[in-house]
Design a protein around this motif. Structure first.
Motif, PDB file in Angstrom:
ATOM      1  N   MET A 246       0.834  -1.198   0.000  1.00  0.00           N
ATOM      2  CA  MET A 246       0.000   0.000   0.000  1.00  0.00           C
ATOM      3  C   MET A 246       0.871   1.251   0.000  1.00  0.00           C
ATOM      4  O   MET A 246       0.572   2.247  -0.681  1.00  0.00           O
ATOM      5  N   ALA A 247       1.963   1.222   0.779  1.00  0.00           N
ATOM      6  CA  ALA A 247       2.863   2.374   0.864  1.00  0.00           C
ATOM      7  C   ALA A 247       3.545   2.659  -0.465  1.00  0.00           C
ATOM      8  O   ALA A 247       3.963   3.789  -0.728  1.00  0.00           O
ATOM      9  N   GLU A 248       3.661   1.627  -1.320  1.00  0.00           N
ATOM     10  CA  GLU A 248       4.228   1.809  -2.657  1.00  0.00           C
ATOM     11  C   GLU A 248       3.202   2.376  -3.631  1.00  0.00           C
ATOM     12  O   GLU A 248       3.511   2.594  -4.807  1.00  0.00           O
ATOM     13  N   GLY A 249       1.965   2.583  -3.155  1.00  0.00           N
ATOM     14  CA  GLY A 249       0.922   3.151  -3.997  1.00  0.00           C
ATOM     15  C   GLY A 249       0.161   2.138  -4.820  1.00  0.00           C
ATOM     16  O   GLY A 249      -0.544   2.505  -5.764  1.00  0.00           O
ATOM     17  N   ARG A 250       0.282   0.854  -4.479  1.00  0.00           N
ATOM     18  CA  ARG A 250      -0.390  -0.185  -5.257  1.00  0.00           C
ATOM     19  C   ARG A 250      -1.875  -0.256  -4.909  1.00  0.00           C
ATOM     20  O   ARG A 250      -2.270  -0.078  -3.758  1.00  0.00           O
ATOM     21  N   SER A 251      -2.692  -0.529  -5.896  1.00  0.00           N
ATOM     22  CA  SER A 251      -4.115  -0.752  -5.698  1.00  0.00           C
ATOM     23  C   SER A 251      -4.318  -2.132  -5.097  1.00  0.00           C
ATOM     24  O   SER A 251      -3.378  -2.939  -5.000  1.00  0.00           O
ATOM     25  N   ASN A 252      -5.562  -2.462  -4.714  1.00  0.00           N
ATOM     26  CA  ASN A 252      -5.842  -3.804  -4.188  1.00  0.00           C
ATOM     27  C   ASN A 252      -5.482  -4.877  -5.210  1.00  0.00           C
ATOM     28  O   ASN A 252      -4.934  -5.922  -4.874  1.00  0.00           O
ATOM     29  N   GLY A 253      -5.808  -4.613  -6.479  1.00  0.00           N
ATOM     30  CA  GLY A 253      -5.468  -5.565  -7.518  1.00  0.00           C
ATOM     31  C   GLY A 253      -3.966  -5.734  -7.659  1.00  0.00           C
ATOM     32  O   GLY A 253      -3.465  -6.843  -7.864  1.00  0.00           O
ATOM     33  N   GLY A 254      -3.246  -4.610  -7.572  1.00  0.00           N
ATOM     34  CA  GLY A 254      -1.789  -4.668  -7.665  1.00  0.00           C
ATOM     35  C   GLY A 254      -1.175  -5.426  -6.502  1.00  0.00           C
ATOM     36  O   GLY A 254      -0.192  -6.153  -6.671  1.00  0.00           O
ATOM     37  N   ILE A 255      -1.743  -5.260  -5.317  1.00  0.00           N
ATOM     38  CA  ILE A 255      -1.254  -5.989  -4.140  1.00  0.00           C
ATOM     39  C   ILE A 255      -1.483  -7.487  -4.320  1.00  0.00           C
ATOM     40  O   ILE A 255      -0.620  -8.313  -4.008  1.00  0.00           O
ATOM     41  N   ALA A 256      -2.666  -7.837  -4.818  1.00  0.00           N
ATOM     42  CA  ALA A 256      -2.982  -9.252  -5.035  1.00  0.00           C
ATOM     43  C   ALA A 256      -2.000  -9.888  -6.004  1.00  0.00           C
ATOM     44  O   ALA A 256      -1.515 -11.012  -5.788  1.00  0.00           O
ATOM     45  N   THR A 257      -1.676  -9.180  -7.076  1.00  0.00           N
ATOM     46  CA  THR A 257      -0.723  -9.698  -8.060  1.00  0.00           C
ATOM     47  C   THR A 257       0.667  -9.849  -7.457  1.00  0.00           C
ATOM     48  O   THR A 257       1.341 -10.866  -7.648  1.00  0.00           O
ATOM     49  N   LEU A 258       1.098  -8.824  -6.711  1.00  0.00           N
ATOM     50  CA  LEU A 258       2.437  -8.832  -6.117  1.00  0.00           C
ATOM     51  C   LEU A 258       2.607  -9.984  -5.129  1.00  0.00           C
ATOM     52  O   LEU A 258       3.629 -10.679  -5.142  1.00  0.00           O
ATOM     53  N   LEU A 259       1.616 -10.190  -4.268  1.00  0.00           N
ATOM     54  CA  LEU A 259       1.728 -11.178  -3.201  1.00  0.00           C
ATOM     55  C   LEU A 259       1.160 -12.549  -3.582  1.00  0.00           C
ATOM     56  O   LEU A 259       1.201 -13.478  -2.768  1.00  0.00           O
ATOM     57  N   VAL A 260       0.626 -12.631  -4.809  1.00  0.00           N
ATOM     58  CA  VAL A 260       0.055 -13.886  -5.326  1.00  0.00           C
ATOM     59  C   VAL A 260      -1.023 -14.411  -4.372  1.00  0.00           C
ATOM     60  O   VAL A 260      -0.997 -15.553  -3.895  1.00  0.00           O
TER      61      VAL A 260
ATOM     62  N   GLY B 256      -5.541 -13.800  -3.505  1.00  0.00           N
ATOM     63  CA  GLY B 256      -6.783 -13.335  -4.097  1.00  0.00           C
ATOM     64  C   GLY B 256      -7.172 -11.946  -3.630  1.00  0.00           C
ATOM     65  O   GLY B 256      -6.728 -11.478  -2.574  1.00  0.00           O
ATOM     66  N   SER B 257      -8.023 -11.299  -4.408  1.00  0.00           N
ATOM     67  CA  SER B 257      -8.488  -9.958  -4.051  1.00  0.00           C
ATOM     68  C   SER B 257      -9.249  -9.961  -2.731  1.00  0.00           C
ATOM     69  O   SER B 257      -9.142  -9.020  -1.937  1.00  0.00           O
ATOM     70  N   ALA B 258     -10.018 -11.019  -2.487  1.00  0.00           N
ATOM     71  CA  ALA B 258     -10.769 -11.110  -1.237  1.00  0.00           C
ATOM     72  C   ALA B 258      -9.819 -11.163  -0.043  1.00  0.00           C
ATOM     73  O   ALA B 258     -10.084 -10.570   1.008  1.00  0.00           O
ATOM     74  N   ALA B 259      -8.698 -11.873  -0.212  1.00  0.00           N
ATOM     75  CA  ALA B 259      -7.714 -11.949   0.868  1.00  0.00           C
ATOM     76  C   ALA B 259      -7.087 -10.584   1.122  1.00  0.00           C
ATOM     77  O   ALA B 259      -6.859 -10.205   2.278  1.00  0.00           O
ATOM     78  N   VAL B 260      -6.811  -9.844   0.055  1.00  0.00           N
ATOM     79  CA  VAL B 260      -6.252  -8.499   0.206  1.00  0.00           C
ATOM     80  C   VAL B 260      -7.219  -7.617   0.993  1.00  0.00           C
ATOM     81  O   VAL B 260      -6.826  -6.916   1.933  1.00  0.00           O
ATOM     82  N   GLU B 261      -8.485  -7.639   0.616  1.00  0.00           N
ATOM     83  CA  GLU B 261      -9.492  -6.831   1.305  1.00  0.00           C
ATOM     84  C   GLU B 261      -9.595  -7.227   2.774  1.00  0.00           C
ATOM     85  O   GLU B 261      -9.737  -6.360   3.647  1.00  0.00           O
ATOM     86  N   LYS B 262      -9.496  -8.527   3.044  1.00  0.00           N
ATOM     87  CA  LYS B 262      -9.549  -9.005   4.429  1.00  0.00           C
ATOM     88  C   LYS B 262      -8.376  -8.460   5.235  1.00  0.00           C
ATOM     89  O   LYS B 262      -8.549  -7.981   6.361  1.00  0.00           O
TER      90      LYS B 262
END
Length: 214
Positions: free
Chosen positions: A162-176, A178-184
């Motif tokens: 998040m501090a790198e400015g990534r969106s939820n989708g970008g975080i999901a891709t980076l950390l491999v 799901g989007s639901a896990a990112v939101e959680k």
């Protein structure tokens, strides 16, 4: 750049007018209270307003409240608020009102003409400007609270992204994950940091500030 100034001190008000005009900036009006500011903005539709936090009649937060009205009614008009002292709650209220085109500076910064004019230009362009002293105090408060100690390793990874400015989708891709896990994970971070839903999108900014402070 067309500017409206709201400052109850006639001497400071005129000083800001002269300072800006010497820089080739068009000051379309200069007023001394919140109600006059709202009338002036409605009439002149400036690019940006310079607003003192404390103005008549109570000298508490009339300028800030007028600034919030401007952001609500005329979201394309930038607002740069000036304050004598650091008041974090006012800065947070202002940023909560919009994610762009707002600024909060100490009045001491006005004496540095280049810095003041640059801040005004950034707000007009849609950026958010915070006085370095405000950021310093917010980070100091974050360090005292040590919110990072409550996060799981995965939540730390999400917050770093998040501090790198990534969106939820970008975080999901980076950390491999799901989007639901990112939101959680983000909901958990907000909860552990005491950031509530009524804080709106500003929760993300506050969470990142606490991460940087840690």
């Amino acid at each position: 750049m067309r500017v409206v100034i709201a400052e109850d001190s006639a001497l400071l008000r005129q000083g800001i007018v002269l300072l800006l005009e010497e820089q080739g900036i068009d000051v379309v009006d200069a007023v001394g209270d919140g109600e006059a500011l709202l009338r002036s903005v409605a009439e002149h539709q400036p690019d940006v307003c310079v607003v003192d936090v404390r103005m008549p009649p109570t000298f508490v937060d009339e300028g800030l409240r007028a600034a919030l009205v401007i952001r609500n009614r005329w979201p394309d008009i930038g607002v740069l608020v000036l304050s004598q002292y650091v008041e974090q709650s006012y800065a947070i209220d202002l940023i909560d009102s919009a994610t762009s085109g707002v600024g909060y500076l100490l009045k001491d910064r006005v004496s540095d003409v280049d810095e003041f004019v640059a801040a005004l230009g950034r707000v007009t362009a849609g950026d958010t400007v915070l006085d370095p002293e405000v950021v310093k105090q917010m980070l100091a408060r974050s360090r005292r609270q040590d919110p990072m100690a409550t996060l799981s390793p995965r939540e730390r990874d999400v917050l770093a992204a998040m501090a790198e400015g990534r969106s939820n989708g970008g975080i999901a891709t980076l950390l491999v994950i799901g989007s639901a896990a990112v939101e959680k994970h983000i909901r958990s971070i907000f909860l552990k940091f005491g950031l509530h839903p009524e804080d709106g999108e500003h929760r993300r900014v506050l969470a990142v500030l606490r991460y940087l402070g840690a």
